[in-house]
Scaffold this active site. Structure first.
Site, PDB file in Angstrom:
ATOM      1  N   TYR A 262     -13.553  -7.904   0.172  1.00 45.04           N
ATOM      2  CA  TYR A 262     -13.815  -6.559   0.698  1.00 45.04           C
ATOM      3  C   TYR A 262     -15.258  -6.517   1.191  1.00 45.04           C
ATOM      4  CZ  TYR A 262     -13.588  -1.391   0.457  1.00 45.04           C
ATOM      5  OH  TYR A 262     -13.573  -0.043   0.731  1.00 45.04           O
TER       6      TYR A 262
ATOM      7  N   GLY B  42       0.328  12.469   4.646  1.00 48.28           N
ATOM      8  CA  GLY B  42       0.214  12.506   3.183  1.00 48.28           C
ATOM      9  C   GLY B  42      -1.070  13.206   2.802  1.00 48.28           C
TER      10      GLY B  42
HETATM   11  C1  FAD Z   1     -13.086   6.209   1.074  1.00 46.96           C
HETATM   12  C2  FAD Z   1     -11.747   5.542   1.120  1.00 46.96           C
HETATM   13  C3  FAD Z   1     -11.367   4.663   0.124  1.00 46.96           C
HETATM   14  C4  FAD Z   1     -10.136   4.027   0.185  1.00 46.96           C
HETATM   15  N1  FAD Z   1      -9.780   3.177  -0.819  1.00 46.96           N
HETATM   16  C5  FAD Z   1      -8.564   2.588  -0.787  1.00 46.96           C
HETATM   17  C6  FAD Z   1      -8.165   1.708  -1.837  1.00 46.96           C
HETATM   18  O1  FAD Z   1      -8.903   1.469  -2.800  1.00 46.96           O
HETATM   19  N2  FAD Z   1      -6.940   1.155  -1.756  1.00 46.96           N
HETATM   20  C7  FAD Z   1      -6.087   1.419  -0.721  1.00 46.96           C
HETATM   21  O2  FAD Z   1      -4.977   0.911  -0.723  1.00 46.96           O
HETATM   22  N3  FAD Z   1      -6.447   2.237   0.284  1.00 46.96           N
HETATM   23  C8  FAD Z   1      -7.646   2.830   0.277  1.00 46.96           C
HETATM   24  N4  FAD Z   1      -8.018   3.665   1.289  1.00 46.96           N
HETATM   25  C9  FAD Z   1      -7.100   3.890   2.417  1.00 46.96           C
HETATM   26  C10 FAD Z   1      -6.101   5.047   2.206  1.00 46.96           C
HETATM   27  O3  FAD Z   1      -6.487   5.892   1.169  1.00 46.96           O
HETATM   28  C11 FAD Z   1      -4.714   4.492   1.989  1.00 46.96           C
HETATM   29  O4  FAD Z   1      -4.277   3.903   3.193  1.00 46.96           O
HETATM   30  C12 FAD Z   1      -3.682   5.496   1.491  1.00 46.96           C
HETATM   31  O5  FAD Z   1      -2.564   4.780   1.066  1.00 46.96           O
HETATM   32  C13 FAD Z   1      -3.269   6.523   2.525  1.00 46.96           C
HETATM   33  O6  FAD Z   1      -2.506   7.518   1.861  1.00 46.96           O
HETATM   34  P1  FAD Z   1      -2.427   8.995   2.425  1.00 46.96           P
HETATM   35  O7  FAD Z   1      -1.510   9.765   1.552  1.00 46.96           O
HETATM   36  O8  FAD Z   1      -3.775   9.556   2.599  1.00 46.96           O
HETATM   37  O9  FAD Z   1      -1.723   8.736   3.833  1.00 46.96           O
HETATM   38  P2  FAD Z   1      -2.090   9.314   5.267  1.00 46.96           P
HETATM   39  O10 FAD Z   1      -3.441   8.925   5.654  1.00 46.96           O
HETATM   40  O11 FAD Z   1      -1.737  10.753   5.340  1.00 46.96           O
HETATM   41  O12 FAD Z   1      -1.030   8.502   6.156  1.00 46.96           O
HETATM   42  C14 FAD Z   1      -1.162   7.120   6.308  1.00 46.96           C
HETATM   43  C15 FAD Z   1       0.055   6.586   7.060  1.00 46.96           C
HETATM   44  O13 FAD Z   1       1.213   6.709   6.259  1.00 46.96           O
HETATM   45  C16 FAD Z   1       2.184   7.548   6.869  1.00 46.96           C
HETATM   46  N5  FAD Z   1       2.761   8.384   5.818  1.00 46.96           N
HETATM   47  C17 FAD Z   1       2.096   9.173   4.939  1.00 46.96           C
HETATM   48  N6  FAD Z   1       2.977   9.771   4.129  1.00 46.96           N
HETATM   49  C18 FAD Z   1       4.209   9.350   4.502  1.00 46.96           C
HETATM   50  C19 FAD Z   1       5.532   9.649   4.068  1.00 46.96           C
HETATM   51  N7  FAD Z   1       5.782  10.490   3.071  1.00 46.96           N
HETATM   52  N8  FAD Z   1       6.560   9.052   4.707  1.00 46.96           N
HETATM   53  C20 FAD Z   1       6.345   8.188   5.722  1.00 46.96           C
HETATM   54  N9  FAD Z   1       5.118   7.884   6.173  1.00 46.96           N
HETATM   55  C21 FAD Z   1       4.078   8.465   5.576  1.00 46.96           C
HETATM   56  C22 FAD Z   1       1.427   8.341   7.907  1.00 46.96           C
HETATM   57  O14 FAD Z   1       2.256   8.747   8.966  1.00 46.96           O
HETATM   58  C23 FAD Z   1       0.379   7.346   8.337  1.00 46.96           C
HETATM   59  O15 FAD Z   1       0.931   6.473   9.264  1.00 46.96           O
HETATM   60  C24 FAD Z   1      -9.254   4.303   1.269  1.00 46.96           C
HETATM   61  C25 FAD Z   1      -9.634   5.216   2.253  1.00 46.96           C
HETATM   62  C26 FAD Z   1     -10.876   5.829   2.194  1.00 46.96           C
HETATM   63  C27 FAD Z   1     -11.272   6.794   3.259  1.00 46.96           C
END
Ligand code: FAD
Length: 602
Positions: free
Chosen positions: A478, A138
């Protein structure tokens, strides 16, 4: 070449954007006090050089790559080293340390960017037919090790990047349901919704660089979840590409059609297929949105107030309270004579606090509460909440100034981790959820666990915490921790992180409230959901994906690969690890802390 934009390959966010402390006079003294790092004398590491990386060679055959190009076009298939590195890790501290230290054992062999659902399905089918591994990508923002290919993986690994699927394709205005392509990042989809007067109401701190598909796949939660719900509530309908076709879940308000397949996809981290589309419940953009700041004399009073609010008739959009240490951090990172600093230094507030709570203000706790809706609704909620706050000895006249600043800087905070790494220090988080009856116990246990870990390593470390995301029966806690690396960054990080995670399960809390499981949290899954729970989950994964083609080793270990390093142990999965360096390619020895992240204090 594809137009999909990515974060820096070595850190958080956009090129050219970084954390600065020069405009925050309290920050440097705070860091010396917290972890013993003197920013005035510390040597800042230079930016990592991509040319120094040893990127594993792609094993994708020309025939396979051509078969993908036939589906998505040659411009949307890449075996380029930089592109593969960008798709190797997420953005956990461990990921950042490894990438800065040339520690890449396995990268995707090929990255593919389909344009629509039909292309996603065709790529999935071609990859499974070729017995390749598919890892959906993603925004790459996860911090649980959810993306990295297993180091032992011998098959071709395809990173399937959803970045070209970023449209809000339709809105059912009567029902408040919007259909959104899975690769839409927060700003993409919110702008499209806002243009029509709607909002998703889901704002994780990673909002700027994460996608709706990723939110669903990791069970994400945003800071306004008290009003809008977690993504598990918001996502109503799903479409998922699987080898034999599309899994389709219509957007229903509720259903009793057996165990929820929707819930099975939520948090599946790519193991059940590729989410192509999410139908989310949306809300009219509120006429009024305020975030008010409040102070409490101490954590116990603040938590009791948060619980009372959750039990009351009030329905705020945000309930958040920092403990004394995090309140101190917030004051230290305020810009000169603005926001909180202004309230503390430039107004009569400290005097009033002293009169109310006595001379020792070291335990005061800052709280932010959000109110959204019509003006009448927001004002009414605020009155209900402020009565509860006053009943718990809180101060209610600080107003919205600090809340506005908090809102403005919340998406900048992630850059702080890279700044600290440049200085040879770790800054990372662990988060959990627990019933109200256990919140204080979990809080204190995590503090004790972190201190025990710092003592074991022989360093001065820091931990601070806030409570956010209230539910009727409990809330999320957190924790942010920081320390200066001593010898081996990964081993030391493991000791601290593992101790905190262990304290969660030992004290009745979950392994993660919203960051998912990946490989980082999976060693505690059995403690969290029981042995039989893991049996059921494994049966789901292996039954739905007998060839283990979909992101194997995440959430639960891949069958037959339980002992594989990437699945659990080497990168910190092992519980109670010793500080013995466990790395074949030890990062310290090889490059960074010496060159890129020097010990930095002298
Ligand atoms: C600085 C920071 C702050 C954050 N704050 C938060 C917060 O406030 N709340 C929160 O919930 N999370 C937070 N996160 C964690 C992160 O942003 C979440 O886990 C987010 O949901 C990941 O989304 P992404 O699109 O970046 O997924 P990715 O990192 O690209 O993927 C995450 C997982 O999901 C799978 N995936 C992605 N897209 C799909 C798809 N279309 N179909 C099937 N599987 C898929 C991937 O294979 C992987 O296993 C934070 C991270 C950081 C670094």
């Amino acid at each position: 070449m594809t137009d999909v934009k990515h974060m820096k390959w070595w850190g958080w966010g956009n090129e050219g954007t970084a954390f600065h402390h020069e405009d925050k006079p309290g920050f440097a003294p705070f860091v010396v006090d917290a972890v013993g790092l003197d920013l005035r004398t510390a040597t800042k590491a230079t930016e990592p050089d991509f040319a120094e990386l040893d990127v594993p060679k792609s094993i994708a055959t020309a025939t396979f790559t051509k078969s993908l190009a036939a589906i998505v076009g040659a411009d949307n298939v890449s075996t380029d080293d930089m592109v593969r590195v960008i798709h190797t890790y997420g953005k956990s501290l461990r990921d950042l340390v490894r990438i800065r230290n040339n520690w890449i054992e396995r990268s995707p062999d090929v990255v593919v960017y389909p344009a629509d659902e039909a292309e996603v399905l065709a790529v999935v089918q071609a990859a499974v037919k070729a017995n390749a591994v598919i890892i959906p990508f993603g925004g790459g923002s996860n911090i649980a090790g959810s993306l990295e290919p297993l180091p032992t993986e011998k098959r071709t690994v395809v990173s399937l990047d959803l970045g070209r699927l970023r449209l809000v394709t339709s809105i059912d205005e009567e029902s408040g349901l919007a259909v959104i392509q899975a690769g839409a990042q927060g700003p993409d989809l919110e702008e499209q919704l806002n243009a029509k007067g709607w909002t998703i109401g889901h704002f994780p701190d990673s909002f700027t660089h994460s996608t709706v598909g990723g939110w669903v796949a990791t069970r994400s939660s945003g800071m306004q979840s008290d009003k809008y719900g977690d993504i598990a509530d918001i996502a109503r309908g799903l479409r998922v590409a699987r080898p034999d076709g599309m899994l389709v879940l219509r957007p229903l308000p509720s259903t009793s059609s057996g165990p929820s397949v929707r819930e099975m996809i939520l948090g599946s981290e790519g193991r059940l297929g590729v989410i192509t589309e999410v139908t989310v419940q949306v809300h009219r953009v509120p006429a009024q949105r305020d975030v008010y700041a409040y102070f409490f004399p101490n954590w116990e009073a603040g938590i009791a107030a948060m619980q009372a609010i959750s039990e009351s008739d009030a329905a705020p959009s945000i309930t958040r309270i920092s403990d004394g240490r995090e309140t101190g951090f917030s004051l230290a990172t305020s810009k000169d004579r603005k926001g909180l600093d202004k309230f503390m230094a430039g107004t009569a507030l400290p005097k009033i606090m002293e009169m109310k709570w006595g001379k020792d203000l070291s335990n005061i706790c800052l709280s932010f509460i959000g109110y959204e809706g019509t003006k009448a609704h927001a004002d009414h909620q605020r009155k209900l909440v402020e009565k509860i706050i006053r009943d718990h000895d809180g101060i209610t006249f600080v107003g919205t100034g600090p809340g506005i600043l908090y809102d403005q800087k919340k998406f900048d905070t992630p850059y702080l981790r890279d700044f600290l790494l440049d200085m040879g220090a770790a800054g990372d988080v662990s988060e959990t959820a627990a019933p109200w009856s256990k919140i204080n116990q979990v809080h204190d246990a995590a503090y004790a666990a972190a201190q025990g870990a710092y003592d074991e390593i022989g360093i001065k470390g820091w931990i601070m915490s806030h409570m956010s995301h209230s539910y009727h029966s409990g809330a999320c806690l957190y924790f942010t921790f920081a320390f200066v690396f001593k010898n081996d960054p990964i081993a030391e990080y493991n000791i601290v992180k593992n101790a905190i995670q262990q304290s969660f399960v030992d004290n009745g809390a979950t392994i993660s409230h919203h960051h998912g499981v990946g490989v980082e949290h999976s060693p505690w899954l059995e403690d969290d959901i029981s042995t039989e729970g893991v049996v059921v989950m494994n049966a789901l994964f292996t039954g739905a994906d007998p060839g283990q083609n979909f992101n194997p080793g995440k959430v639960t270990a891949a069958v037959g690969m339980e002992k594989s390093a990437g699945a659990a142990g080497r990168l910190g999965g092992t519980k109670n690890t010793s500080p013995t360096p466990v790395a074949k390619k030890a990062p310290v020895a090889k490059k960074a802390p010496v060159k890129k992240a020097p010990a930095a204090t002298k």
